[in-house]
Scaffold this motif. Structure first.
Motif, PDB file in Angstrom:
ATOM      1  N   LEU A   1      53.601 -75.089 100.948  1.00 54.62           N
ATOM      2  CA  LEU A   1      52.881 -74.986  99.678  1.00 54.62           C
ATOM      3  C   LEU A   1      53.592 -74.018  98.728  1.00 54.62           C
ATOM      4  O   LEU A   1      53.841 -74.357  97.572  1.00 54.62           O
ATOM      5  CB  LEU A   1      51.437 -74.534  99.924  1.00 54.62           C
ATOM      6  N   LEU A   2      53.940 -72.822  99.211  1.00 61.45           N
ATOM      7  CA  LEU A   2      54.631 -71.848  98.359  1.00 61.45           C
ATOM      8  C   LEU A   2      56.029 -72.343  97.965  1.00 61.45           C
ATOM      9  O   LEU A   2      56.442 -72.193  96.823  1.00 61.45           O
ATOM     10  CB  LEU A   2      54.740 -70.506  99.064  1.00 61.45           C
TER      11      LEU A   2
ATOM     12  N   THR B   1      57.045 -75.368  97.619  1.00 63.61           N
ATOM     13  CA  THR B   1      56.911 -76.427  96.614  1.00 63.61           C
ATOM     14  C   THR B   1      56.666 -75.825  95.235  1.00 63.61           C
ATOM     15  O   THR B   1      57.218 -76.287  94.243  1.00 63.61           O
ATOM     16  CB  THR B   1      55.752 -77.376  96.989  1.00 63.61           C
ATOM     17  N   LYS B   2      55.867 -74.788  95.162  1.00 61.52           N
ATOM     18  CA  LYS B   2      55.571 -74.128  93.883  1.00 61.52           C
ATOM     19  C   LYS B   2      56.792 -73.399  93.321  1.00 61.52           C
ATOM     20  O   LYS B   2      56.921 -73.247  92.113  1.00 61.52           O
ATOM     21  CB  LYS B   2      54.423 -73.126  94.044  1.00 61.52           C
TER      22      LYS B   2
END
Length: 163
Positions: free
Chosen positions: A74-75, A77-78
């Motif tokens: 998730l991180l 990807t951000k």
């Protein structure tokens, strides 16, 4: 270091295949002896269990080295738009992995193996020292340690400029 890691890859993949074949062979023989021969084998259940432990831990080390392990990205990807932040994130994740591998897998695993051997614990059917079975933990930890060190060096390597 790349040739060393390639050798480890080859060893781990071969070991996983051999242990998997042993595991499947044990299970097939157990089913055959139980249902066809009507005389269940007493050794194959324990051998299959120990093979499963080993293939799981050695396979985890191999998957870790191939970057095929479960990851929450998730991180990452951000942060894809910021390569510098993404590089720092990978560095932090690898440092956390390094701490886990050293403390839990290597140190804790060696302590477990030593304590089990010193206690004289043996498997009930095969009579194998349980410390030998548990040695899969620090062994897989060692291989994971090699991979995480490789990754930390790769992250620390400066990116060549295009100028």
């Amino acid at each position: 270091m790349d040739s060393f890691v390639l050798k480890i890859d080859k060893i781990l993949s071969t070991l996983c295949v051999v242990i998997s074949i042993l595991l499947v062979g044990c299970v097939v023989w157990q089913v055959f002896s139980r249902f066809i021969l009507k005389a269940p084998s007493v050794y194959t259940d324990e051998l299959a269990r120990f093979s499963f432990i080993w293939v799981g831990l050695i396979g985890a080390a191999y998957a870790f080295g191939q970057k095929k392990h479960l990851a929450i990205d998730l991180l990452a990807t951000k942060l894809e738009s910021s390569p510098d932040k993404l590089k720092r994130l990978h560095f932090v994740v690898n440092l956390i992995s390094l701490c886990f591998i050293v403390l839990i897998m290597c140190y804790g695993g060696v302590k477990l193996v030593n304590d089990t051997i010193n206690a004289g614990q043996v498997s009930p059917v095969l009579g194998v020292q349980m410390g030998l079975i548990y040695s899969a933990i620090p062994l897989s930890g060692f291989f994971m340690l090699v991979y995480v060190i490789r990754d930390l060096f790769a992250i620390a390597k400066p990116v060549p400029s295009l100028h």
